[in-house]
Each structure stands twice: as C-alpha cells, then as structure tokens.
Scaffold this motif. Structure first.
Motif, mmCIF file in Angstrom:
data_model
loop_
_atom_site.group_PDB
_atom_site.id
_atom_site.type_symbol
_atom_site.label_atom_id
_atom_site.label_comp_id
_atom_site.label_asym_id
_atom_site.label_seq_id
_atom_site.Cartn_x
_atom_site.Cartn_y
_atom_site.Cartn_z
ATOM 1 N N VAL A 252 32.583 32.547 34.235
ATOM 2 C CA VAL A 252 33.273 31.359 34.462
ATOM 3 C C VAL A 252 32.781 30.138 34.344
ATOM 4 C CG1 VAL A 252 35.077 30.384 36.007
ATOM 5 C CG2 VAL A 252 35.031 32.936 35.765
ATOM 6 N N GLY A 253 31.301 29.993 34.779
ATOM 7 C CA GLY A 253 30.617 28.719 34.858
ATOM 8 C C GLY A 253 31.262 28.236 36.162
ATOM 9 N N ARG A 254 30.682 26.978 36.419
ATOM 10 C CA ARG A 254 30.891 26.188 37.508
ATOM 11 C C ARG A 254 32.425 26.103 37.849
ATOM 12 N NH1 ARG A 254 27.721 23.252 41.170
ATOM 13 N NH2 ARG A 254 26.067 23.425 39.859
ATOM 14 N N PRO A 263 32.742 31.422 44.086
ATOM 15 C CA PRO A 263 32.523 32.419 43.038
ATOM 16 C C PRO A 263 33.308 33.017 42.438
ATOM 17 C CG PRO A 263 32.406 33.286 45.364
ATOM 18 C CD PRO A 263 32.816 31.733 45.444
ATOM 19 N N ALA A 264 33.933 32.262 41.400
ATOM 20 C CA ALA A 264 34.936 32.575 40.403
ATOM 21 C C ALA A 264 34.310 33.703 39.621
ATOM 22 C CB ALA A 264 35.393 31.716 39.603
ATOM 23 N N TYR A 281 41.134 31.910 35.539
ATOM 24 C CA TYR A 281 41.275 30.828 36.219
ATOM 25 C C TYR A 281 41.720 29.475 35.631
ATOM 26 C CZ TYR A 281 38.663 34.089 38.854
ATOM 27 O OH TYR A 281 38.131 35.348 39.447
ATOM 28 N N GLY A 282 42.363 29.520 34.452
ATOM 29 C CA GLY A 282 42.616 28.430 33.601
ATOM 30 C C GLY A 282 41.324 27.769 33.334
ATOM 31 N N ALA A 283 40.110 28.756 33.114
ATOM 32 C CA ALA A 283 38.849 28.041 32.604
ATOM 33 C C ALA A 283 38.584 28.232 31.285
ATOM 34 C CB ALA A 283 37.724 28.729 33.489
ATOM 35 N N GLU A 284 37.706 27.803 30.572
ATOM 36 C CA GLU A 284 37.289 27.559 29.188
ATOM 37 C C GLU A 284 37.288 29.281 28.633
ATOM 38 O OE1 GLU A 284 33.959 25.829 26.134
ATOM 39 O OE2 GLU A 284 34.141 25.214 28.201
ATOM 40 N N ASN A 285 36.569 30.114 29.545
ATOM 41 C CA ASN A 285 36.008 31.271 28.832
ATOM 42 C C ASN A 285 37.357 32.471 29.368
ATOM 43 O OD1 ASN A 285 33.824 30.810 27.689
ATOM 44 N ND2 ASN A 285 32.654 30.816 29.362
ATOM 45 N N ASP A 286 38.365 32.168 29.598
ATOM 46 C CA ASP A 286 39.276 33.020 30.218
ATOM 47 C C ASP A 286 39.679 34.114 28.793
ATOM 48 O OD1 ASP A 286 39.583 31.926 32.522
ATOM 49 O OD2 ASP A 286 41.612 31.102 32.304
ATOM 50 N N ASP A 287 39.933 33.697 27.758
ATOM 51 C CA ASP A 287 40.165 34.415 26.533
ATOM 52 C C ASP A 287 39.167 35.010 26.074
ATOM 53 O OD1 ASP A 287 42.791 33.377 26.648
ATOM 54 O OD2 ASP A 287 42.619 31.978 24.999
ATOM 55 N N ALA A 288 37.784 34.749 26.196
ATOM 56 C CA ALA A 288 36.869 35.230 25.781
ATOM 57 C C ALA A 288 36.356 36.660 26.843
ATOM 58 C CB ALA A 288 35.647 34.582 25.738
ATOM 59 N N ALA A 289 36.650 36.452 27.859
ATOM 60 C CA ALA A 289 36.575 37.457 28.955
ATOM 61 C C ALA A 289 37.795 38.602 28.629
ATOM 62 C CB ALA A 289 36.962 36.952 30.359
ATOM 63 N N ILE A 290 38.861 38.317 28.398
ATOM 64 C CA ILE A 290 39.902 39.673 27.971
ATOM 65 C C ILE A 290 39.519 40.123 26.636
ATOM 66 C CG2 ILE A 290 42.288 39.608 27.350
ATOM 67 C CD1 ILE A 290 42.851 37.141 29.157
ATOM 68 N N THR A 291 39.065 39.190 25.384
ATOM 69 C CA THR A 291 38.524 39.988 24.260
ATOM 70 C C THR A 291 37.116 40.836 24.479
ATOM 71 O OG1 THR A 291 39.238 37.879 23.130
ATOM 72 C CG2 THR A 291 37.609 39.342 22.096
ATOM 73 N N VAL A 303 44.828 42.579 30.448
ATOM 74 C CA VAL A 303 45.963 41.961 30.889
ATOM 75 C C VAL A 303 45.096 40.721 31.819
ATOM 76 C CG1 VAL A 303 47.847 41.227 32.007
ATOM 77 C CG2 VAL A 303 47.322 43.370 30.618
ATOM 78 N N GLY A 304 45.176 39.607 31.329
ATOM 79 C CA GLY A 304 44.638 38.366 32.159
ATOM 80 C C GLY A 304 45.598 37.981 33.234
ATOM 81 N N VAL A 305 45.472 37.696 34.514
ATOM 82 C CA VAL A 305 46.642 37.251 35.688
ATOM 83 C C VAL A 305 45.797 36.210 36.387
ATOM 84 C CG1 VAL A 305 47.698 37.824 37.336
ATOM 85 C CG2 VAL A 305 47.553 39.376 35.549
ATOM 86 N N MET A 306 46.738 34.979 36.543
ATOM 87 C CA MET A 306 46.001 33.807 37.048
ATOM 88 C C MET A 306 45.460 34.325 38.618
ATOM 89 S SD MET A 306 45.330 31.100 35.664
ATOM 90 C CE MET A 306 44.995 29.839 37.184
ATOM 91 N N ALA A 307 44.312 34.020 38.879
ATOM 92 C CA ALA A 307 43.732 34.242 40.396
ATOM 93 C C ALA A 307 42.999 33.197 41.077
ATOM 94 C CB ALA A 307 42.882 35.408 40.162
ATOM 95 N N ASP A 308 43.417 31.848 40.794
ATOM 96 C CA ASP A 308 42.622 30.866 41.401
ATOM 97 C C ASP A 308 42.898 30.974 42.916
ATOM 98 O OD1 ASP A 308 45.284 30.019 40.340
ATOM 99 O OD2 ASP A 308 44.717 27.969 40.699
ATOM 100 N N ALA A 309 44.411 31.130 43.267
ATOM 101 C CA ALA A 309 44.767 31.049 44.835
ATOM 102 C C ALA A 309 44.220 32.164 45.688
ATOM 103 C CB ALA A 309 46.462 30.889 44.670
ATOM 104 N N VAL A 310 44.219 33.276 44.820
ATOM 105 C CA VAL A 310 43.618 34.399 45.497
ATOM 106 C C VAL A 310 42.103 33.969 45.971
ATOM 107 C CG1 VAL A 310 42.871 36.788 45.294
ATOM 108 C CG2 VAL A 310 45.337 36.225 44.593
ATOM 109 N N LEU A 311 41.478 33.353 45.013
ATOM 110 C CA LEU A 311 40.040 33.166 45.112
ATOM 111 C C LEU A 311 39.992 32.502 46.404
ATOM 112 C CD1 LEU A 311 37.156 33.163 43.905
ATOM 113 C CD2 LEU A 311 37.744 31.169 42.662
#
Length: 326
Positions: A252-254, A263-264, A281-291, A303-311
């Motif tokens: 995810v990066g910083r 710690p995302a 997380y709406g981060a640059e590498n979201d799609d790459a992680a799914i791939t 399936v990617g699901v937003m988790a920024d609030a859970v974090l």
C-alpha cells in the motif's frame, strides 16, 4: 495422524465475522466501518455455494444495523463481544481426519493494550455454539500472529511471539514446542519486524501469507517513502533462506490517518471457499494487489472491498474473521 491447523484455502463449513458495535471504541468512523464489514460479509456470501456466514454484533442496536446491511441468508447474532477481531479472540480449529477441536488460547488484549469485556470469552462461546469440542490452552496466542500452509509449516514474527508482553516465561524453543503440540506446526519460519505502528506488535497477517504449500506471499516496498520497506526486504530474505517459494505483493505504501502512518496492508485478505476478499484503501496499488491475488488463486474470484474505516480500529477483514473448517 495428529491434529493440525488447516490452511485457509481448505474448505470451510462457516465463518464468524465480528461487526463494529461500540461507539466508544470506534468513534466517528463507526458507521463507515460497519458498512465496510457488511460489504466484506456480502462479498464472501455472493460467491454462492460457500461457507455459512455468522456476523457477530455486540449489542441489539448493532445487530439491527447489521441485519439491514447484510444480504439475506447471512445470520446475524448478538453476543457479548468486546471488539471485532475474532481472528485473535476466536478459537483456532484443528483437525485430525474428520475430528475437529477448537483450541481456546489465552488472550490479554494484545499485550495489555486494549481490554474489552467479552474478548476473553467469545472464542469458547462461539465454538460451543458450533458444537465443537473445546480444549483450553494455558498461554497467550492470537490467530493473526501465525499463518500456515496446512502441511505443518507456519510463519510468524519474532516481533510478536517473542514479545515479553505475551508469554514472558516462554522462550523460542518453548513456543515452537507448544505450536507443534497444539496446532501441528513442525516447521516455523521466524520473520522479524511487522508493520510500523501495528498495535498487535507485528502480526504476520499484515506482513506475509501462505498462498500454497511452502509458497509465501510478501509485499515489496513502494519506494523510499514506504515505512515498511526494510521489514519487507528482511522478510523476503528470511523466507528465501528458509527454502520457501516467495511471490511478491504490491505494498500500500505510506498510508496516513490522523497525521500518522498506519499499517494499511493488502495482506489482510480473507480466503473463502470460492473467492478471496482483499482490503483496498483508495491507494495507487489497489488494482495491482487484486491482479496479483487473481493470478495466485485462479479458481477463486478476487474482490476488492474498501477498508479504510475498518483500519481505524487497528485491523482489516482477515483480522475480523475466523473460519470453521469442514
């Protein structure tokens, strides 16, 4: 044979998922965290002929909200749950052939950081409700601190398991012996540090996950600004030296929340019977992680699901869940 902890990709009968319930614990992100956990449960449920889903809420109000948010067919239960992190407070279920035992390990609020009523009892309560035989273990172990390939190999971090705030009287050899006796782990890959600012003292399920027998997935740092690049590099070297096949996952990066790098991690994915749900997380590498995960699990839908609030509560989807193997 002996009792052994199955790999997460082995078939599940059901899964428990904790539902955010306490405004005191969650604060302003509570409503969005509830929506994201419900979306996680719905994503697992949408796979069709998968495991039964039990969403566990800590109050009548939270249970009513969960029932509105999750798909029909998902069972919502109100129980005396402290926080949502059932990976750590729930029992770990081991198998010997068709026989299953729920190992009920001790829990001390991640080294005394967070002490919520219900966290020490919810594991045995859920196991009893599933009709499982329960055996109590007399030491502290959180499910998120280990990951297994189902064939006797596990990975963990010294950052967590050797931290004196868990089991100060147990050294490395003693911990290895107990993991062998209680979870059937006969080979243990010790990694070093976990992610920066992880209040679990570096759980493995944010750092490295098995995706096959002797095959482990570890992030690569996202440039010099990634606060976890050194931990990722070290984990790669240790896993390769141990003899594991190592694949790379994007980092995810910083990722900043309230002015702090948190710690995302895409590693906190859940492997269901027919899909893999990965936090994004709406981060640059979201799609790459799914791939990346889609290539590793070609027989499952990723399936990617937003988790920024859970974090904001300190974890993600894997942390909130605990599966029951068939």
């Amino acid at each position: 044979m002996a009792f052994r902890m199955p790999a997460e990709w082995a078939p599940h009968e059901a899964v428990w998922i904790g539902f955010p319930s306490s405004a005191d614990a969650w604060g302003a992100p509570l409503q969005r965290a509830q929506q994201q956990i419900a979306a996680f449960a719905n994503a697992v449920h949408a796979s069709g002929q998968g495991e039964r889903l039990h969403v566990i809420a800590g109050s009548a109000e939270a249970a009513a909200i969960a029932a509105e948010l999750v798909d029909s067919g998902i069972h919502v239960e109100q129980r005396h749950i402290g926080d949502v992190w059932l990976r750590d407070t729930g029992c770990i279920i081991v198998k010997d052939g068709d026989r299953r035992i729920a190992r009920d390990f001790g829990f001390n609020g991640w080294g005394g950081r967070y002490d919520y009523p219900g966290d020490r009892t919810i594991g045995a309560e859920l196991a009893a409700s599933a009709g499982l035989e329960i055996r109590k273990a007399d030491w502290i172990l959180e499910g998120g601190s280990i990951d297994v390939d189902g064939q006797g190999l596990a990975a963990t971090t010294a950052d967590c398991l050797l931290n004196p705030n868990r089991n100060p009287t147990l050294d490395k050899a003693a911990i290895e012996a107990r993991l062998r006796d209680e979870l059937g782990i006969d080979r243990l890959l010790w990694l070093g540090d976990g992610l920066r600012n992880d209040h679990t003292d570096g759980h493995i399920d944010n750092l490295a996950r098995f995706v096959g027998v002797n095959h482990i997935l570890i992030p690569q740092g996202a440039g010099a600004n990634d606060p976890n690049s050194a931990a990722f590099d070290d984990a790669h070297k240790r896993a390769e030296a141990f003899g594991c096949q190592v694949s790379n996952m994007p980092s995810v990066g910083r990722f900043m929340q309230d002015g702090e790098a948190v710690p995302a991690s895409y590693m906190n994915f859940y492997i269901g019977n027919h899909n893999v749900v990965v936090p994004i997380y709406g981060a640059e590498n979201d799609d790459a992680a799914i791939t990346t995960l889609a290539a590793l699990f070609p027989d499952r839908k990723v399936v990617g699901v937003m988790a920024d609030a859970v974090l904001t509560g300190g974890g993600s989807f894997h942390c909130s869940s605990q599966q029951i193997p068939v």
